[in-house]
Motif scaffolding. Structure first.
Motif, PDB file in Angstrom:
ATOM      1  N   SER A  48      -0.464   1.912  -2.616  1.00 52.72           N
ATOM      2  CA  SER A  48      -0.678   1.362  -3.331  1.00 52.72           C
ATOM      3  C   SER A  48      -0.695   2.199  -5.297  1.00 52.72           C
ATOM      4  O   SER A  48      -0.240   3.718  -4.263  1.00 52.72           O
ATOM      5  N   ARG A  49       0.481   1.239  -5.932  1.00 56.98           N
ATOM      6  CA  ARG A  49       0.705   1.496  -7.373  1.00 56.98           C
ATOM      7  C   ARG A  49      -0.482   1.271  -7.790  1.00 56.98           C
ATOM      8  O   ARG A  49      -1.395   0.687  -7.817  1.00 56.98           O
ATOM      9  N   VAL A  50      -0.637   2.214  -8.957  1.00 54.39           N
ATOM     10  CA  VAL A  50      -2.115   2.275  -9.993  1.00 54.39           C
ATOM     11  C   VAL A  50      -1.238   1.945 -11.555  1.00 54.39           C
ATOM     12  O   VAL A  50      -0.675   2.625 -12.197  1.00 54.39           O
ATOM     13  N   ASP A  51      -1.753   0.471 -12.380  1.00 57.17           N
ATOM     14  CA  ASP A  51      -0.896   0.039 -12.823  1.00 57.17           C
ATOM     15  C   ASP A  51      -1.463   0.731 -14.338  1.00 57.17           C
ATOM     16  O   ASP A  51      -2.651  -0.072 -13.610  1.00 57.17           O
ATOM     17  N   ALA A  52      -1.657   1.183 -15.266  1.00 59.36           N
ATOM     18  CA  ALA A  52      -1.883   1.707 -16.572  1.00 59.36           C
ATOM     19  C   ALA A  52      -1.963   0.319 -16.818  1.00 59.36           C
ATOM     20  O   ALA A  52      -3.552   0.794 -17.301  1.00 59.36           O
ATOM     21  N   GLN A  53      -1.771  -1.063 -17.418  1.00 57.92           N
ATOM     22  CA  GLN A  53      -2.708  -1.898 -17.986  1.00 57.92           C
ATOM     23  C   GLN A  53      -3.580  -2.800 -16.941  1.00 57.92           C
ATOM     24  O   GLN A  53      -4.580  -3.153 -17.434  1.00 57.92           O
ATOM     25  N   ALA A 109      -6.110   9.825  -0.934  1.00 60.09           N
ATOM     26  CA  ALA A 109      -5.367  11.342  -2.419  1.00 60.09           C
ATOM     27  C   ALA A 109      -4.635  10.583  -3.197  1.00 60.09           C
ATOM     28  O   ALA A 109      -3.852   9.489  -3.048  1.00 60.09           O
ATOM     29  N   TRP A 110      -4.378  11.460  -4.539  1.00 62.46           N
ATOM     30  CA  TRP A 110      -3.681  10.673  -5.659  1.00 62.46           C
ATOM     31  C   TRP A 110      -2.774  11.414  -5.734  1.00 62.46           C
ATOM     32  O   TRP A 110      -2.347  12.284  -5.439  1.00 62.46           O
ATOM     33  N   GLY A 111      -0.841  10.280  -6.406  1.00 61.89           N
ATOM     34  CA  GLY A 111      -0.114  11.122  -6.877  1.00 61.89           C
ATOM     35  C   GLY A 111       0.048  11.890  -7.377  1.00 61.89           C
ATOM     36  O   GLY A 111      -1.180  12.014  -8.806  1.00 61.89           O
ATOM     37  N   PRO A 112       0.091  12.899  -7.837  1.00 63.84           N
ATOM     38  CA  PRO A 112      -0.142  14.025  -9.081  1.00 63.84           C
ATOM     39  C   PRO A 112       0.127  13.529 -10.465  1.00 63.84           C
ATOM     40  O   PRO A 112       0.560  13.730 -11.276  1.00 63.84           O
ATOM     41  N   ASP A 113       0.953  12.170 -10.652  1.00 63.89           N
ATOM     42  CA  ASP A 113       1.395  11.510 -11.584  1.00 63.89           C
ATOM     43  C   ASP A 113       0.321  10.030 -11.644  1.00 63.89           C
ATOM     44  O   ASP A 113       0.541   9.654 -13.284  1.00 63.89           O
ATOM     45  N   GLY A 114      -0.641  10.305 -11.296  1.00 67.34           N
ATOM     46  CA  GLY A 114      -1.262   8.622 -11.385  1.00 67.34           C
ATOM     47  C   GLY A 114      -1.061   7.636 -11.098  1.00 67.34           C
ATOM     48  O   GLY A 114      -2.220   6.863 -11.419  1.00 67.34           O
ATOM     49  N   ARG A 115       0.273   7.577 -11.187  1.00 64.05           N
ATOM     50  CA  ARG A 115       0.577   6.106 -10.665  1.00 64.05           C
ATOM     51  C   ARG A 115       0.801   5.674  -8.614  1.00 64.05           C
ATOM     52  O   ARG A 115       1.390   4.559  -8.793  1.00 64.05           O
ATOM     53  N   TRP A 116       0.322   6.513  -7.859  1.00 65.63           N
ATOM     54  CA  TRP A 116       0.162   5.592  -6.481  1.00 65.63           C
ATOM     55  C   TRP A 116      -0.558   6.970  -6.170  1.00 65.63           C
ATOM     56  O   TRP A 116      -0.652   7.665  -6.410  1.00 65.63           O
ATOM     57  N   LEU A 117      -1.365   5.493  -4.862  1.00 67.41           N
ATOM     58  CA  LEU A 117      -2.390   6.581  -4.657  1.00 67.41           C
ATOM     59  C   LEU A 117      -2.217   6.348  -2.735  1.00 67.41           C
ATOM     60  O   LEU A 117      -1.850   4.931  -2.186  1.00 67.41           O
ATOM     61  N   SER A 167       1.605  17.161  -2.192  1.00 69.88           N
ATOM     62  CA  SER A 167       1.663  18.075  -2.215  1.00 69.88           C
ATOM     63  C   SER A 167       1.908  18.235  -4.258  1.00 69.88           C
ATOM     64  O   SER A 167       2.197  16.553  -4.870  1.00 69.88           O
ATOM     65  N   PRO A 168       1.479  19.315  -4.971  1.00 60.27           N
ATOM     66  CA  PRO A 168       1.738  18.962  -6.262  1.00 60.27           C
ATOM     67  C   PRO A 168       2.697  18.170  -7.035  1.00 60.27           C
ATOM     68  O   PRO A 168       2.896  18.030  -7.658  1.00 60.27           O
ATOM     69  N   ASP A 169       4.207  18.671  -6.627  1.00 63.74           N
ATOM     70  CA  ASP A 169       5.478  18.094  -7.027  1.00 63.74           C
ATOM     71  C   ASP A 169       4.991  16.252  -6.298  1.00 63.74           C
ATOM     72  O   ASP A 169       6.689  15.829  -6.877  1.00 63.74           O
ATOM     73  N   GLY A 170       4.082  15.771  -6.013  1.00 61.08           N
ATOM     74  CA  GLY A 170       4.234  14.422  -5.501  1.00 61.08           C
ATOM     75  C   GLY A 170       5.832  13.973  -4.126  1.00 61.08           C
ATOM     76  O   GLY A 170       5.684  12.862  -3.991  1.00 61.08           O
ATOM     77  N   LEU A 171       6.144  15.235  -3.794  1.00 62.00           N
ATOM     78  CA  LEU A 171       6.956  15.101  -2.054  1.00 62.00           C
ATOM     79  C   LEU A 171       6.760  15.185  -0.646  1.00 62.00           C
ATOM     80  O   LEU A 171       7.302  14.016  -0.387  1.00 62.00           O
ATOM     81  N   TRP A 172       5.704  15.383  -0.877  1.00 58.66           N
ATOM     82  CA  TRP A 172       5.029  15.600   0.746  1.00 58.66           C
ATOM     83  C   TRP A 172       3.259  14.777   0.842  1.00 58.66           C
ATOM     84  O   TRP A 172       3.096  15.055  -0.254  1.00 58.66           O
ATOM     85  N   LEU A 173       3.156  14.427   1.505  1.00 58.48           N
ATOM     86  CA  LEU A 173       1.903  13.766   2.038  1.00 58.48           C
ATOM     87  C   LEU A 173       1.848  13.827   2.772  1.00 58.48           C
ATOM     88  O   LEU A 173       2.168  14.356   4.232  1.00 58.48           O
ATOM     89  N   ALA A 174       0.454  15.043   3.206  1.00 57.80           N
ATOM     90  CA  ALA A 174      -0.083  15.548   4.618  1.00 57.80           C
ATOM     91  C   ALA A 174      -0.825  14.834   5.279  1.00 57.80           C
ATOM     92  O   ALA A 174      -2.445  14.215   4.105  1.00 57.80           O
TER      93      ALA A 174
END
Length: 937
Positions: free
Chosen positions: A34-39, A13-21, A67-74
């Protein structure tokens, strides 16, 4: 036959900002973050990520959703269940679990269906799909935020266990080894062990259908009147245990449990309805090694959960229910002790009920929210298990059922202390209870006490559920090796559950304000010291102690400078509470009735002992045998204790010593059981003299204030015993009677071995009685002794009333200026009786060593064993040949440990049996006068 199911894909599952999964291996119990780095993004077919942490769960992962606001992981789990975690990218690996939910079993088409999750675009609904079923779970965001706040609230540091085996507990383990046992068919079981990256699985075909639970327990002897531990099992039961291990455990399971990780994480056990009945706690052990449940801690994980764990307020109440159909008084000591522990930890919101009616209990449960509900069944601790749908509370009412405990909200923890309660756990856990403790078979009272008391102590101190279970099993396993208490209690639920205590004032500036809130004469102040006692104090005593802490290091105390830096007490003050007083304990009459109950425990007279075991029931004698033969050995206990409580460790831990003493004294060994509060040592000396036959020769082994009983008998034999006498009429009358008895019956005290006697009195007992009793209770706990119910009550009543020690004869005798001590030291002659002193001084880095320093500075003004000052242990009636002493110093030297510690046990034996005991030296004049603690000066 069911068609084979396709292998599930790895959840991601991706975080809503695309910066972590978040991602996991299919079926694993670890979620990697894991963090996803644009570079570092590569072609669209692949993404390069930086692992930053992981969550270790108690159940396999089938799906993930953010969750869409990135606050919760189910997280989706098997059998249509889900867990919800609060996302915190700055603390990866320790995200709080804020909620759990599951579909009712009837709504699950197939337990093997995958659980899939998705959040609604608004983030206020979680969709759960399993097979053909789809359910919408509304999210109460306010409740989730409250749960997050409760999970992140600070918790008190865990205490250090008193004995060597009990090191400070580590923080909750990030990893949990999970052993799953599932029955695919009645005789086809699968075993799967997961621990981090370690995975092991094996299928086992049973030679025959599993035995019903009743036959299983009968085969192992678990339902007999006296339940032995594995080290004391009857041969038939021991053989049955080995056979059952071969039948139910795959050959490679135990080696795999030992090899899956060097860190040996706690063990979670997941079973189903068919595999939960065997006593796995008993079975999971390899040869003579300690069981895994004792070594690592073991919690039975919930099979499924249909309710959501409630967020209970910190001020919710606790309930201790004493099941007792005997109608005897007073309340059971274990129930009273657990009530006392919880009261000190959570204030006055702890209710103790004794044999309630069903309607009365339901009303109490419905009137308030309860975080903890304890059932303690001691009316017949060894009764056969009650394996019925409900618990009968009275003959004319319906039995109590698990659902009755869930009103208005499920408690956080339920402790079911009656045999056969294990069948209640699945229903309670499904409804949202976080932790359940059950008792599978009947137990001896000692083993039940060791487990229950230590579990509650650890829980109140901030341990996680699995750590509290491990501590409790270790306590029962080491203290009572012949009992199976460590295995009989089953602990179910969330291994990382931790009982959150209501925030207390910071133990610094707010401490003064808190003590000022207490009403003198009504309330008491409870100061919980890290790795130390719960000081239950009158408000003025607490304020005096805080003021002394502020002045530490700046002003001399007595004959020496303070050794503590200012503010030392505040640095070790773990919590401070005001405990509202009970109006029924305020009057003088309440104290008098309590004193009578305390003394009734030890008012049995002179008991004839046997080398095999302490007499039960007691066998009092009306007269000692004739004077022919060797001297009689009489054991004399001290203040607020009994013969068995003081000397019983010799029988249980040093039986060879007991046999030696009996041989040397011609099997003529006795114990004087005497009151110690409402009567003083002179009364006890009269009690012994009255039952001694003419010409009796005595050797006395004494502990604590029991040494003053021996000194009274020695003093009465001197020529000047009658003159001069103190002017108090009652003292003159009793001392004259003792002198007459000793002389007319020609009684001879040939040798006295005195252990930790306050021969020069006790400054603390005569000055701050509330602190003295709290420390004495703690010293009892350190010695692993059962703390009597009456002592728990006395601690609070004395603190509430600020009782004057002079009103209690047994305590008044310890005042340095008491007439009794003046009489003992007022002789111009010397006694022929030999005196050997065993003294003690708590020293080093062991349990409570800093507390000893604090007590010495604030109360004792010198070295001590937590109860008696060392320099006060040497004096007494003068002896013709002088006196000998041995001083034991070390981290285990506490007031009630002398008859457990090998060095002092051997010293006592040598002092009793040898004319020149090894290691003893003459007492020096300054030490004899109470001016030096060394013994030599």
């Amino acid at each position: 036959m069911k068609a084979p199911r396709a292998q599930a894909a790895a959840p991601l599952a991706w975080g809503p900002d695309g910066r972590w999964l978040a991602h996991a291996l299919a079926g694993a119990s670890v979620v990697s973050i894991s963090r996803v780095d644009a570079q570092t993004q590569g072609p669209s077919s692949s993404v390069y990520v930086h692992p930053v942490g992981h969550l270790t769960l108690a159940e396999p992962v089938q799906s993930l959703a953010v969750s869409p606001d990135g606050l919760w992981l189910a997280v989706g789990h098997p059998q249509a269940s889900t867990s919800l975690y609060a996302v915190d990218l700055d603390a990866v690996g320790s995200w709080p679990l804020v909620s759990r939910a599951a579909l009712p079993p009837d709504d699950v088409d197939d337990p093997d269906d995958l659980t899939q999750l998705a959040f609604s675009p608004a983030g206020d609904t979680l969709v759960l799909a399993s097979g053909r079923r789809v359910h919408w779970l509304r999210l109460d965001v306010a409740a989730l935020q409250a749960a997050l706040a409760a999970a992140q609230a600070p918790v008190p540091s865990a205490e250090t266990q008193a004995q060597a085996n009990a090191d400070s507990p580590a923080e909750p383990a990030a990893a949990l080894a999970v052993l799953s046992v599932e029955a695919h068919e009645p005789q086809r079981w699968s075993f799967r062990l997961q621990s981090g990256a370690f995975n092991w699985a094996q299928e086992l075909r049973l030679a025959s259908a599993p035995l019903p639970p009743e036959l299983l327990r009968a085969l192992l002897g678990l339902d007999e009147r006296r339940v032995p531990g594995p080290r004391g099992m009857a041969p038939r039961a021991a053989q049955a245990l080995v056979a059952l291990q071969k039948e139910l455990l795959p050959p490679r399971l135990l080696p795999s449990l030992a090899a899956e990780t060097g860190a040996a994480p706690p063990l979670g056990l997941r079973t189903d309805e068919h595999t939960r009945h065997p006593p796995w706690e008993l079975l999971l052990r390899d040869g003579d090694n300690p069981p895994l449940a004792v070594q690592r801690g073991l919690v039975r994980l919930a099979m499924q959960q249909t309710g959501t764990s409630p967020v209970l307020p910190a001020d919710a109440e606790a309930l201790v229910i004493h099941l007792d159909d005997t109608g005897q008084a007073p309340p059971d000591p274990l129930a009273a002790t657990l009530h006392h522990r919880l009261s000190l930890a959570f204030g006055a919101r702890v209710t103790l009920l004794r044999q309630p009616t069903r309607d009365g209990l339901l009303k109490l449960l419905g009137d308030a929210e309860h975080r903890l509900v304890y059932f303690i069944d001691r009316s017949d601790a060894l009764r056969p298990p009650q394996r019925k749908p409900g618990l009968p509370l009275s003959p004319d009412s319906e039995p109590l059922r698990p659902r009755d405990l869930l009103r208005p909200l499920p408690p956080e923890l339920v402790f079911l202390g009656w045999p056969g309660s294990s069948d209640w756990a699945p229903e309670l856990l499904r409804a949202g209870v976080r932790a359940v403790v059950t008792l599978d078979w009947g137990l001896d009272p000692e083993g039940a006490w060791a487990f229950s008391d230590e579990f509650t102590r650890a829980l109140a101190a901030g341990f996680t559920l699995v750590d509290a279970a491990r501590q409790a099993r270790q306590s029962a396993y080491t203290r009572h090796p012949e009992s199976s208490a460590w295995a009989a209690y089953q602990v179910h639920g969330d291994p990382l559950y931790r009982l959150q205590r209501e925030p207390v004032p910071a133990p610094a500036a707010d401490a003064d304000a808190t003590t000022a809130l207490a009403t003198p004469g009504e309330d008491v102040v409870v100061m919980t010291l890290k790795d130390g006692p719960d000081l239950v104090l009158h408000p003025q005593t607490a304020q005096d102690l805080m003021a002394a802490d502020d002045a530490a290091g700046r002003e001399p105390r007595g004959t020496r400078e303070s050794t503590l830096a200012p503010g030392f007490l505040r640095n070790v003050l773990q919590s401070l509470n005001v405990l509202r007083g009970d109006p029924e304990t305020k009057g003088r009459r309440a104290l008098e009735e309590l004193v009578q109950r305390v003394d009734a425990r030890s008012a049995k007279g002179l008991l004839a002992l046997s080398p095999e075991a302490w007499p039960d029931p007691p066998r009092p004698v009306s007269s000692t045998p004739d004077s022919a033969g060797p001297p009689l050995l009489v054991l004399v206990h001290g203040l607020l204790s009994s013969g068995e409580q003081t000397f019983g460790a010799l029988w249980s831990q040093h039986p060879e010593v007991v046999a030696q003493l009996f041989r040397h004294h011609g099997e003529r060994v006795y114990a004087l059981e005497h009151p110690t509060l409402g009567q003083d040592p002179l009364d006890a000396a009269l009690q012994l003299a009255r039952v001694c036959a003419p010409g009796t020769r005595l050797t006395l082994l004494t502990h604590s204030s029991g040494g003053l009983v021996a000194e009274c008998l020695v003093r009465a034999a001197l020529d000047d015993a009658g003159q001069p006498l103190p002017s108090l009429p009652r003292f003159r009358q009793r001392s004259a009677e003792l002198v007459n008895l000793v002389r007319s019956r020609r009684l001879q005290v040939q040798r006295v071995v005195r252990v930790a006697c306050p021969a020069r009195g006790s400054l603390l007992a005569s000055g701050r009685l509330d602190a003295f009793l709290s420390v004495l209770k703690w010293s009892l706990e350190l010695s692993q002794a059962v703390v009597p119910t009456e002592l728990l009550e006395l601690v609070q009543v004395v603190a509430q009333q600020r009782t004057d020690p002079a009103t209690l004869p047994g305590l008044a005798a310890l005042a340095p200026d008491n007439p009794l001590l003046q009489w003992l030291y007022g002789s111009a002659g010397s006694a022929r009786s030999e005196l050997r002193v065993v003294a003690g001084d708590l020293e080093g880095d062991g349990v409570g060593s800093w507390a000893k320093t604090l007590l010495a500075d604030a109360f004792y003004n010198g070295d001590n064993d937590l109860v008696v000052q060392t320099h006060a242990m040497y004096g007494g009636v003068p002896r013709e040949g002088g006196s000998l002493f041995l001083l034991d110093q070390g981290p285990q030297v506490t007031h009630f440990n002398y008859f457990r510690n090998p060095r002092t046990v051997q010293a006592v034996v040598d002092a009793l049996l040898q004319d020149r005991p090894a290691g003893f030296a003459p007492v020096g004049p300054l030490s004899w006068a109470g001016e030096s603690a060394s013994g030599l000066r």
